[in-house]
Motif scaffolding. Sequence first.
Motif, mmCIF file in Angstrom:
data_model
loop_
_atom_site.group_PDB
_atom_site.id
_atom_site.type_symbol
_atom_site.label_atom_id
_atom_site.label_comp_id
_atom_site.label_asym_id
_atom_site.label_seq_id
_atom_site.Cartn_x
_atom_site.Cartn_y
_atom_site.Cartn_z
ATOM 1 N N GLU A 22 0.844 -1.193 0.000
ATOM 2 C CA GLU A 22 0.000 0.000 0.000
ATOM 3 C C GLU A 22 0.880 1.245 0.000
ATOM 4 O OE1 GLU A 22 -3.207 2.313 2.945
ATOM 5 O OE2 GLU A 22 -2.362 0.363 3.508
ATOM 6 N N TRP A 23 0.604 2.152 -0.927
ATOM 7 C CA TRP A 23 1.273 3.446 -0.913
ATOM 8 C C TRP A 23 0.557 4.381 0.058
ATOM 9 C CZ3 TRP A 23 5.925 4.393 -2.582
ATOM 10 C CH2 TRP A 23 6.462 3.609 -3.602
ATOM 11 N N LEU A 24 1.330 5.070 0.875
ATOM 12 C CA LEU A 24 0.803 6.039 1.820
ATOM 13 C C LEU A 24 0.974 7.440 1.232
ATOM 14 C CD1 LEU A 24 2.356 4.502 5.053
ATOM 15 C CD2 LEU A 24 0.041 4.152 4.152
ATOM 16 N N PRO A 25 0.301 8.439 1.780
ATOM 17 C CA PRO A 25 0.500 9.808 1.285
ATOM 18 C C PRO A 25 1.962 10.244 1.419
ATOM 19 C CG PRO A 25 -1.453 9.683 2.678
ATOM 20 C CD PRO A 25 -0.744 8.366 2.821
ATOM 21 N N ASP A 26 2.437 11.002 0.440
ATOM 22 C CA ASP A 26 3.799 11.556 0.507
ATOM 23 C C ASP A 26 3.794 12.681 1.542
ATOM 24 O OD1 ASP A 26 4.140 9.850 -1.581
ATOM 25 O OD2 ASP A 26 4.931 11.333 -2.980
ATOM 26 N N ASP A 27 4.088 12.347 2.783
ATOM 27 C CA ASP A 27 3.925 13.317 3.866
ATOM 28 C C ASP A 27 5.163 13.345 4.762
ATOM 29 O OD1 ASP A 27 2.828 15.169 5.590
ATOM 30 O OD2 ASP A 27 1.629 13.695 6.686
ATOM 31 N N PRO A 28 6.230 14.066 4.386
ATOM 32 C CA PRO A 28 6.357 14.821 3.136
ATOM 33 C C PRO A 28 7.021 13.999 2.020
ATOM 34 C CG PRO A 28 8.170 15.370 4.561
ATOM 35 C CD PRO A 28 7.325 14.360 5.320
ATOM 36 N N TYR A 29 7.635 12.872 2.386
ATOM 37 C CA TYR A 29 8.331 12.066 1.379
ATOM 38 C C TYR A 29 7.548 10.768 1.152
ATOM 39 C CZ TYR A 29 10.097 10.110 5.791
ATOM 40 O OH TYR A 29 10.195 9.572 7.060
ATOM 41 N N PRO A 30 7.815 10.063 0.043
ATOM 42 C CA PRO A 30 7.083 8.831 -0.249
ATOM 43 C C PRO A 30 7.288 7.773 0.840
ATOM 44 C CG PRO A 30 8.192 9.617 -2.210
ATOM 45 C CD PRO A 30 8.697 10.445 -1.067
ATOM 46 N N ARG A 31 6.190 7.130 1.190
ATOM 47 C CA ARG A 31 6.224 6.042 2.163
ATOM 48 C C ARG A 31 5.260 4.954 1.705
ATOM 49 N NH1 ARG A 31 4.017 7.713 7.310
ATOM 50 N NH2 ARG A 31 2.584 8.882 5.962
ATOM 51 N N ALA A 32 5.516 3.750 2.165
ATOM 52 C CA ALA A 32 4.655 2.635 1.772
ATOM 53 C C ALA A 32 4.657 1.570 2.859
ATOM 54 C CB ALA A 32 5.121 2.031 0.453
ATOM 55 N N ILE A 33 3.590 0.776 2.871
ATOM 56 C CA ILE A 33 3.573 -0.452 3.653
ATOM 57 C C ILE A 33 4.102 -1.550 2.732
ATOM 58 C CG2 ILE A 33 2.172 -2.106 4.920
ATOM 59 C CD1 ILE A 33 2.330 0.639 6.220
ATOM 60 N N VAL A 34 5.153 -2.221 3.171
ATOM 61 C CA VAL A 34 5.805 -3.205 2.301
ATOM 62 C C VAL A 34 5.830 -4.565 2.976
ATOM 63 C CG1 VAL A 34 7.262 -1.382 1.324
ATOM 64 C CG2 VAL A 34 8.154 -2.812 3.180
ATOM 65 N N GLU A 35 6.154 -5.557 2.163
ATOM 66 C CA GLU A 35 6.360 -6.911 2.672
ATOM 67 C C GLU A 35 7.586 -7.497 1.985
ATOM 68 O OE1 GLU A 35 2.840 -9.015 1.678
ATOM 69 O OE2 GLU A 35 3.180 -8.943 -0.501
ATOM 70 N N ASP A 36 8.177 -8.490 2.617
ATOM 71 C CA ASP A 36 9.300 -9.182 1.993
ATOM 72 C C ASP A 36 8.851 -9.839 0.690
ATOM 73 O OD1 ASP A 36 10.954 -8.500 4.102
ATOM 74 O OD2 ASP A 36 10.561 -10.356 5.202
ATOM 75 N N PHE A 37 9.768 -9.915 -0.268
ATOM 76 C CA PHE A 37 9.470 -10.558 -1.542
ATOM 77 C C PHE A 37 10.603 -11.543 -1.863
ATOM 78 C CE2 PHE A 37 8.949 -9.978 -6.387
ATOM 79 C CZ PHE A 37 8.103 -11.075 -6.462
ATOM 80 N N PRO A 38 10.662 -12.646 -1.114
ATOM 81 C CA PRO A 38 11.722 -13.630 -1.357
ATOM 82 C C PRO A 38 11.455 -14.445 -2.605
ATOM 83 C CG PRO A 38 10.215 -14.446 0.305
ATOM 84 C CD PRO A 38 9.757 -13.048 -0.018
ATOM 85 N N ASP A 39 12.477 -15.113 -3.094
ATOM 86 C CA ASP A 39 12.321 -15.986 -4.247
ATOM 87 C C ASP A 39 11.460 -17.199 -3.893
ATOM 88 O OD1 ASP A 39 13.713 -14.637 -6.195
ATOM 89 O OD2 ASP A 39 15.623 -15.630 -5.773
ATOM 90 N N GLU A 40 10.686 -17.644 -4.868
ATOM 91 C CA GLU A 40 10.012 -18.923 -4.723
ATOM 92 C C GLU A 40 11.066 -20.025 -4.683
ATOM 93 O OE1 GLU A 40 7.326 -19.238 -7.983
ATOM 94 O OE2 GLU A 40 6.015 -17.620 -7.278
#
Length: 214
Positions: free
Chosen positions: A99-117
């Motif tokens: 999920e992208w959050l508001p740029d307040d004041p810089y870009p932020r996001a909720i992220v998750e790990d993305f390991p290889d299958e």
Amino acid sequence: MAVSPGSPTPMFPLGMALLPGEILPLQIFEPRYREMLAECLRSDNPSFGVVLIERGRELGGGDERHSVATDANIVEHHIKDDGRALLRCVGTDRIRVREWLPDDPYPRAIVEDFPDEAIETVGDSESLEAQYTEVAASIRSLFELVRTAGRSDAVFDDTVYGDVDRSFGWAGQLPLGQADRYAILAAPSPLERIAVLSEAVESVSAAIQFQLMD
């Protein structure tokens, strides 16, 4: 501030896809990213996510961003008298934006790990090694072609560094477009990644051979 899945993560949109294991020099001058950097440097292991811009520009905001990114660890930094910062970062783990959050004041996001299958069968493991061997040979031939033409004296480095997939290190040595780099970054498994890299190597080789015909 280290990238922490499930909590707001500072993000730095760029016009390039950062690959794991790749060195990234940056100059920070926008006020919002100066604030981001100050927040990151409060951590013992400062890092932020680097994400490829899909549409728009790096400056000023309002850009659209891809969803797969790379955690960039800050290994060196220097703050100049005028407030600009010079950074040396290294790409580490892949992350995926939930999920992208508001740029307040810089870009932020909720992220998750993305390991290889995982590679689940012996046959897949053997196929992967065979493809590594084949692609490495193609890259060596490409580098030799360019050296013979006097265009570069670069030598292909096929060294395996730690747990970083070889495909990332090899892709970083090639003049690939950002679409190819992102496809390699976003491939869910090593088998799919080496297939993407193989196609990219073929395209680059064909383009360089065409240029050398002039």
